[in-house]
Design a protein around this motif. Sequence first.
Motif, mmCIF file in Angstrom:
data_model
loop_
_atom_site.group_PDB
_atom_site.id
_atom_site.type_symbol
_atom_site.label_atom_id
_atom_site.label_comp_id
_atom_site.label_asym_id
_atom_site.label_seq_id
_atom_site.Cartn_x
_atom_site.Cartn_y
_atom_site.Cartn_z
ATOM 1 N N ALA A 5 36.546 20.997 36.047
ATOM 2 C CA ALA A 5 35.233 20.821 35.425
ATOM 3 C C ALA A 5 35.339 20.490 33.946
ATOM 4 C CB ALA A 5 34.389 22.073 35.636
ATOM 5 N N GLU A 6 36.307 21.069 33.243
ATOM 6 C CA GLU A 6 36.435 20.817 31.799
ATOM 7 C C GLU A 6 36.912 19.395 31.505
ATOM 8 O OE1 GLU A 6 40.202 22.311 33.451
ATOM 9 O OE2 GLU A 6 38.204 23.182 33.439
ATOM 10 N N TYR A 8 35.772 16.566 33.044
ATOM 11 C CA TYR A 8 34.767 15.512 33.274
ATOM 12 C C TYR A 8 34.313 14.886 31.964
ATOM 13 C CZ TYR A 8 34.609 17.433 37.959
ATOM 14 O OH TYR A 8 34.950 17.876 39.198
ATOM 15 N N GLY A 9 34.131 15.716 30.944
ATOM 16 C CA GLY A 9 33.753 15.196 29.632
ATOM 17 C C GLY A 9 34.808 14.255 29.086
ATOM 18 N N PRO A 69 29.401 16.099 24.280
ATOM 19 C CA PRO A 69 29.813 17.336 24.944
ATOM 20 C C PRO A 69 29.327 18.601 24.229
ATOM 21 C CG PRO A 69 31.704 16.243 23.930
ATOM 22 C CD PRO A 69 30.533 15.317 23.793
ATOM 23 N N THR A 70 28.855 18.467 22.996
ATOM 24 C CA THR A 70 28.328 19.650 22.297
ATOM 25 C C THR A 70 26.897 19.956 22.720
ATOM 26 O OG1 THR A 70 27.512 18.360 20.413
ATOM 27 C CG2 THR A 70 29.785 19.202 20.284
ATOM 28 N N SER A 73 27.051 19.768 29.289
ATOM 29 C CA SER A 73 28.270 19.497 30.050
ATOM 30 C C SER A 73 28.135 18.122 30.707
ATOM 31 C CB SER A 73 28.462 20.565 31.127
ATOM 32 O OG SER A 73 27.491 20.404 32.149
ATOM 33 N N ALA A 74 29.248 17.590 31.149
ATOM 34 C CA ALA A 74 29.231 16.283 31.812
ATOM 35 C C ALA A 74 28.337 16.322 33.045
ATOM 36 C CB ALA A 74 30.650 15.874 32.194
ATOM 37 N N THR A 76 25.789 18.314 33.709
ATOM 38 C CA THR A 76 24.383 18.405 33.314
ATOM 39 C C THR A 76 23.871 17.046 32.871
ATOM 40 O OG1 THR A 76 24.656 20.703 32.649
ATOM 41 C CG2 THR A 76 22.773 19.528 31.719
ATOM 42 N N TRP A 77 24.666 16.354 32.067
ATOM 43 C CA TRP A 77 24.273 15.041 31.558
ATOM 44 C C TRP A 77 24.072 14.047 32.704
ATOM 45 C CZ3 TRP A 77 27.142 10.265 30.679
ATOM 46 C CH2 TRP A 77 26.497 9.372 29.816
#
Length: 188
Positions: A5-6, A8-9, A69-70, A73-74, A76-77
Amino acid sequence: MTPGAEQYGLLIQAVASRRDREAFAQLFEYFAPRLKAYLMKAGAPAGAAEDFAQDAMLTVWRKADLFDPTRASAATWIFTIARNRRLDVLRRESRALPVPEIALAAEEPERPDDHLSNIEQAGLLREAMQHLSPDQIEVLRLAFFLDNPHSEIARQLDLPLGTVKSRIRKAMIKLRTLLEPSSVGDFS
């Protein structure tokens, strides 16, 4: 291989910076089926949900440089893009299409008092709009005169969608208050 998950951004940033097709393929492989399932649960038919999912992923490809990313999350976006695309289409479809008027041979011409009444109402509206803030006038112009969806207004003005909706709502409340029969002519 599915990234964590980390990552994806980082994949979105790779798409933004170097148009990395492999990174996009990984994003598409992971998110497209999930977007389709999400949109179907939200009431979209399977074919439409697939179209919305593909459209959302195409937007990810085109606008990857806008991902921050701040702020989100990817996931959510990307899900927000899909949801907004679907809402834009639903709004467009829900607008009543104008019914063409059939010209009748014995059509009545506009009565002079109706014409005068329309001019007076337009004048009252112009006068009432002078009591709105410039920000409110701008969102009303974009929304009602140029027929832009709220998401497009937010993008054009570089504002959060909630701020656009709030400005429109507050402007409409103020106009309604100013134009109520008890306050007509009282624009102080």
